[in-house]
Design an enzyme around this catalytic site. Sequence first.
Site, PDB file in Angstrom:
ATOM      1  N   GLU A 157     -16.525 -30.557  -7.610  1.00  0.00           N
ATOM      2  CA  GLU A 157     -16.028 -31.233  -9.006  1.00  0.00           C
ATOM      3  C   GLU A 157     -15.065 -30.184  -9.450  1.00  0.00           C
ATOM      4  O   GLU A 157     -15.569 -29.158  -9.849  1.00  0.00           O
ATOM      5  CB  GLU A 157     -17.370 -31.817  -9.651  1.00  0.00           C
ATOM      6  CG  GLU A 157     -16.695 -32.774 -10.623  1.00  0.00           C
ATOM      7  CD  GLU A 157     -17.797 -33.641 -11.377  1.00  0.00           C
ATOM      8  OE1 GLU A 157     -18.743 -32.610 -11.991  1.00  0.00           O
ATOM      9  OE2 GLU A 157     -18.069 -34.625 -11.639  1.00  0.00           O
ATOM     10  N   TYR A 188      -8.866 -34.911 -13.153  1.00  0.00           N
ATOM     11  CA  TYR A 188     -10.104 -34.701 -12.678  1.00  0.00           C
ATOM     12  C   TYR A 188      -9.789 -34.819 -11.231  1.00  0.00           C
ATOM     13  O   TYR A 188      -9.324 -35.789 -10.708  1.00  0.00           O
ATOM     14  CB  TYR A 188     -11.023 -35.748 -13.106  1.00  0.00           C
ATOM     15  CG  TYR A 188     -12.241 -36.058 -12.372  1.00  0.00           C
ATOM     16  CD1 TYR A 188     -13.444 -35.303 -12.898  1.00  0.00           C
ATOM     17  CD2 TYR A 188     -12.545 -36.515 -11.139  1.00  0.00           C
ATOM     18  CE1 TYR A 188     -14.561 -35.176 -12.237  1.00  0.00           C
ATOM     19  CE2 TYR A 188     -13.502 -36.753 -10.293  1.00  0.00           C
ATOM     20  CZ  TYR A 188     -14.844 -36.065 -11.202  1.00  0.00           C
ATOM     21  OH  TYR A 188     -15.947 -35.949 -10.478  1.00  0.00           O
TER      22      TYR A 188
END
Length: 392
Positions: free
Chosen positions: A197, A109
Amino acid sequence: MNIHEFQAKQVLARFGAPVPKGQVASTPHEAAAAFTTLGQPKAVVKAQIHAGGRGKAGGVKLVSSADEAREFAAKILGKPLITHQTGPQGRVVRRVYVEQASQIARELYLGMVVDRKAATVSIIVSSEGGMEIEEVAAKTPEKVISEPIDPLVGLASFQARKAAFALGLKDKQVNQFVALATSLYKAFWATDASLIEINPLVVTADGHVICLDAKMSFDDNGLFRHPEIRELRDPNEEDPAEIEASKYDLNYVHLDGTIGCMVNGAGLAMATMDIVKQAGAEPANFLDVGGGANAEKVAAAFRILLSDERVKAVLINIFGGIMRCDVLAEGVVEAARQVQLKLPLVVRMEGTNVDRGKQILKDSGIKVITANDMADAARRVVEAIGGRGANR
Ligand code: ADP
Ligand code: MG
C-alpha cells in the site's frame, strides 16, 4: 507478517521503485546525524510502528535542522504513539525514519492486494490519497478503481496506463507511473507479498511520481522462501504469545475474553468459540493445536493460554482422530504441573483412546471438570467463572 515503512521502502527500492532517500535512527543523536548525512535543507522525521495514521497522530514532522530532528526524535522515541489503528494503548516508537522532504503537488493512492473475489492480485488506485482508503471506498466508491491482474501475464502496461489516466496523470508522469506500478508488482510477486500500500503516492512539485509512504505485508506461508524478508520481522510489534505459539506451529489468535480454549481443528475451534459465547462468556483466544500434536505441543499450548492474565478458566475440547486422547491427557497433566494450575479446567474429549485419556487425567490428581459433550462443556466452564455474563 508486516514490516516497517523504512523496510518496505528498502524492499521496493531493490525492485526499482522510486522512494525518497532516508536513514533509520534509534536515538535522537542518530536522528540528528541522519539529517546531516541526508544533506537536504528539509527532512521529515517519521515514527516507525506497524500502524498507519501516524501523520494525524503527531508521529510525522517536517524539520529543517539536525537539532530539530534530534528534538522531535527525543520527543517520540520510547513512548507509545496512539493512532486510530493502534488501539487506545498505542505502540511504542523504537525507531524513526529520517527522510528527505518532498514538495507535494498531489497525493494519490496505489495499492496491490490479494483480491479473494477476483482470485488474483488486484491493483487499486484512487485520486484521494493520504486518506483512509476504506473510508473513501465507503463514501465515494466511484473514486476507487480496481483492476485484476492476470497471474500468467503479469501487470499489463495497458492496465497500468488505465490506472494512470484514472489518477489524472499526464505525459511523462504516465510513464513514470507505469514503471513504478510494474516494479511494485514485481516486488509483490517475488516476495510472496499479500499487500503493498502506497498511501500517499505523490506527484512532486517538480513533476515526479514517488512512493511517499509504504506498507507491505507478506504471506506467512511463503516466508520460508524469503529468509531476507523473514529477518525483517519485528517481535516488538507482535503479541509475544503469538510468537511463542508460532515456534510450536500452533495456530493461536489472542482475543479479549476470559475462557481459554484449547481445541484441535480450526472448524472445531470456531464452533467452540461460538458455543462459549452462546453459554454466556467470551473466548480469550482461538487455538488450534492441529491434528498430530504431541504431549510437548499440548503443554506449550497450555502454557501460552495461561500466560494471558485475563483467562479465568480453561476449556479443552478435543476430538481424537489423528490426535489420541491419551497423548492429549499426558500433555495437559505435564503442563498443569509445570504451571501449578489453579484455574478451573473443563475437559471434553472424544475419540481414539478416550478411556485411557480420562484415566490419565483422573490418576493425575489434577482437579478436572469433565464434560459429556460440547454444550455441557461450555455450560460448565461458564459456571466455573461465576455464570453467564461474569468477568466481562
Ligand atoms: P501515515 O500514513 O502513518 O499517516 P505517511 O507516511 O502517509 O504516514 O505520512 C503522513 C503525511 O505526512 C503524508 O500524507 C505527507 O503529507 C507527509 N509526509 C510523509 N512523508 C513525507 C516526506 N518525505 N516529505 C514530505 N511530506 C511527507
Ligand atoms: Mg500513509
